[in-house]
Write an enzyme that holds these catalytic residues in place. Structure first.
Site, PDB file in Angstrom:
ATOM      1  CG  LEU A   1      17.198  -2.538  11.582  1.00  0.00           C
ATOM      2  CD1 LEU A   1      16.154  -1.492  11.965  1.00  0.00           C
ATOM      3  CD2 LEU A   1      17.085  -2.883  10.100  1.00  0.00           C
ATOM      4  CG  ASP A   2      23.353  -1.021   8.404  1.00  0.00           C
ATOM      5  OD1 ASP A   2      22.626  -0.025   8.542  1.00  0.00           O
ATOM      6  OD2 ASP A   2      23.637  -1.498   7.288  1.00  0.00           O
ATOM      7  CG  LEU A   3      25.961   3.938  12.402  1.00  0.00           C
ATOM      8  CD1 LEU A   3      25.778   4.028  13.907  1.00  0.00           C
ATOM      9  CD2 LEU A   3      27.365   4.379  12.003  1.00  0.00           C
TER      10      LEU A   3
END
Length: 294
Positions: free
Chosen positions: A112-114
């Site tokens: 999952l990105d930032l």
């Protein structure tokens, strides 16, 4: 020999062994070997085809690696503001820095990105992580998405046929409007492929800005009511049922299951019973990292 190239008489290939030990995925383990970071019996390993036998001493970056333990799988409620990596060159806080103490070395199933949050599966078996990431599993990944802009429901429905954006082809996406207030709206979005930043790029293509993105399910595993920043181990019986000898059939059944109706009030209200089946009843609360931009 097995399909992975292992030889019962000689042992297991070291890249696969490192993946099962939770050091890294097999691909990353092969990269570590190429960089000369892995030693066997004090000597630098030169090829990922090297075999490991019981009792062999392996180190990575000078630190001993314990033999693989039984396969374990965890559900983690990732907060936003954390990077899904063990080390970040920009010095940003990572998922693995914020996990509670006492857990084995873990790798993530996908990322999952930032600024994304929600369900992230973690395992001590890198080979399992790779297996669960494969698009051929057909596992449905479900998200609650808050967007800013004018939502065209016909355009959302058309995503079920797939879409090509700047030369990149995205597979069928199920997207529906749950609630709208002014120029903000909540959507339920489901997909089976999961290319990098796929939802954000597709929504931008429709003129919508994603202001919050929460993964609520990955195949049969649900976020449920797991608190933000908490970790919960998937029950061993559930792990056998979902990933055991009949896994291919079970994966197809889970992928083909119809979507439940989304909760109307917001993204976090999920019946307790649904969550309990996917793990134990006592989540471990972790320290929450700093919040990032939405």
């Amino acid at each position: 020999m097995s399909g992975d190239g292992d030889d019962p008489k000689r042992g297991e290939r070291i890249a696969k062994w490192l993946a099962r030990a939770g050091v890294a995925s097999r691909r990353d383990a092969e990269k570590m070997i190429a960089e000369g970071r892995v030693k066997l019996g004090g000597k630098v390993v030169e090829t990922p085809a090297t075999f490991i036998a019981p009792g062999d001493h392996v180190t990575v970056d000078g630190k001993p690696v314990a033999p693989p333990e039984r396969t374990r799988l965890f559900r983690y409620h990732k907060p936003d503001g954390l990077v899904t990596t063990h080390r970040d060159p920009e010095g940003r806080p990572t998922v693995f820095e914020k996990l509670p103490p006492g857990l084995p070395r873990l790798v993530s199933v996908g990322r999952l990105d930032l600024t994304s949050e929600g369900l992230l599966l973690l395992t001590n078996d890198g080979a399992l992580a790779r297996r669960l990431e494969l698009p051929s599993n057909g596992w449905l990944r479900r998200y609650r998405v808050r967007v800013h802009g004018r939502v065209d429901e016909k355009a959302l429905a058309a995503l079920a046929r797939g879409v090509t954006i700047e030369g990149v082809q995205y597979g069928p996406i199920e997207a529906g409007l749950d609630a709208r207030q002014g120029t903000n709206a909540w959507l339920t979005v489901s997909l089976r492929e999961g290319k990098n930043r796929e939802i954000r790029r597709v929504m931008a293509h429709l003129g919508l800005e994603v202001t919050r993105l929460i993964r609520t399910a990955y195949g049969p595993f649900q976020l449920g009511i797991l608190p933000r920043g908490a970790v919960e181990e998937v029950n061993a019986k559930v792990l056998r049922e979902q990933l055991g000898i009949d896994a291919p059939k079970r994966l197809r059944e889970a992928a083909a299951a119809p979507l439940p109706e989304p909760p109307p009030e917001g993204p976090r209200r999920v019946p307790r019973a649904r969550s309990a089946r996917m793990g134990s009843r006592r989540p471990v609360r972790g320290r929450e990292g700093p919040r990032g931009r939405e």
